[in-house]
Write a protein that holds these residues in place. Structure first.
Motif, short mmCIF file in Angstrom:
data_model
loop_
_atom_site.label_atom_id
_atom_site.label_comp_id
_atom_site.label_asym_id
_atom_site.label_seq_id
_atom_site.Cartn_x
_atom_site.Cartn_y
_atom_site.Cartn_z
N VAL A 8 0.82 -1.14 0.08
CA VAL A 8 -0.02 0.02 -0.03
C VAL A 8 0.83 1.16 -0.10
O VAL A 8 1.62 1.47 0.86
CB VAL A 8 -1.11 0.02 1.14
CG1 VAL A 8 -1.88 1.21 1.11
CG2 VAL A 8 -1.82 -1.31 1.13
N ARG A 9 0.70 2.25 -1.31
CA ARG A 9 1.65 3.23 -1.26
C ARG A 9 0.83 4.48 -1.02
O ARG A 9 -0.25 4.55 -1.71
CB ARG A 9 2.35 3.05 -2.72
CG ARG A 9 2.93 1.90 -2.97
CD ARG A 9 3.45 1.92 -4.56
NE ARG A 9 4.34 0.54 -4.70
CZ ARG A 9 4.67 0.13 -5.83
NH1 ARG A 9 4.24 1.02 -6.81
NH2 ARG A 9 5.29 -0.83 -5.73
N VAL A 10 1.33 5.62 -0.43
CA VAL A 10 0.90 6.79 -0.36
C VAL A 10 2.02 7.72 -0.68
O VAL A 10 2.68 8.08 0.33
CB VAL A 10 0.22 7.09 1.09
CG1 VAL A 10 -0.34 8.34 1.04
CG2 VAL A 10 -0.80 5.80 1.45
N SER B 221 4.85 7.33 2.07
CA SER B 221 5.33 6.05 2.80
C SER B 221 4.54 4.96 2.16
O SER B 221 3.89 5.13 1.28
CB SER B 221 5.27 5.95 4.32
OG SER B 221 6.00 4.86 4.75
N ALA B 222 5.08 3.66 2.44
CA ALA B 222 4.33 2.58 2.10
C ALA B 222 4.49 1.44 2.96
O ALA B 222 5.41 1.65 3.55
CB ALA B 222 4.87 2.25 0.51
N VAL B 223 3.63 0.46 3.09
CA VAL B 223 3.67 -0.55 3.90
C VAL B 223 3.20 -2.02 3.03
O VAL B 223 2.54 -1.84 2.05
CB VAL B 223 2.67 -0.54 5.17
CG1 VAL B 223 3.28 0.65 6.22
CG2 VAL B 223 1.26 -0.40 4.97
N GLN B 224 3.54 -3.03 3.46
CA GLN B 224 3.39 -4.33 2.95
C GLN B 224 2.30 -5.02 4.11
O GLN B 224 2.57 -4.77 5.42
CB GLN B 224 4.37 -5.13 2.80
CG GLN B 224 5.03 -4.62 1.48
CD GLN B 224 6.11 -5.79 1.21
OE1 GLN B 224 6.56 -6.80 1.91
NE2 GLN B 224 6.67 -5.51 0.13
N ALA B 225 1.26 -5.28 3.83
CA ALA B 225 0.17 -5.71 4.71
C ALA B 225 -0.47 -6.72 3.90
O ALA B 225 -0.36 -7.17 2.84
CB ALA B 225 -0.79 -4.52 4.92
#
Length: 121
Positions: free
Chosen positions: A51-53, A57-61
């Motif tokens: 998930v990229r913003v 930032s970005a996270v993996q979820a």
């Protein structure tokens, strides 16, 4: 791999959420985007969806097949204001995707089961 994020201080989140629309600064957007990404990673632990913003930032979820190298098979990307809106429930996931404000490709990119992540102050 995206950074591991931690939720922000509740007082800072409430302060940033108290400013709407054009009153919200880039500092507010950064804080809220990272905060809600961290909450998503906690609520939906896993690494099958990135998930990229950008540019914040970005996270993996999301549980499922773990992604480790190259272009992720499942990606969600949106701007900070849209991410904040879906995270707080001000905008539904379906409306955000349907209007093109969220780009989602690949399996498990429907984040509806995990949203909203918080509510406006």
């Amino acid at each position: 791999m995206p950074a591991r994020l931690r939720p922000a201080d509740p007082a800072a989140v409430a302060d940033a959420l108290s400013r709407d629309g054009e009153e919200r600064t880039d500092v507010d957007r950064r804080l809220l985007a990272k905060h809600f990404l961290a909450l998503l990673a906690q609520r939906a632990p896993g690494a099958s969806v990135e998930v990229r913003v950008p540019p914040f930032s970005a996270v993996q979820a999301v549980p499922g097949v773990r992604h480790t190298r190259g272009t992720p098979p499942a990606v969600v990307e949106t701007d900070a204001d849209t991410w904040i809106a879906v995270a707080t429930g001000a905008l539904t996931w379906a409306d955000a995707v349907g209007s093109g404000r969220v780009r989602a490709s690949g399996e498990r990119t429907d984040l509806t089961p995990y949203l909203p992540l918080g509510s406006p102050a």
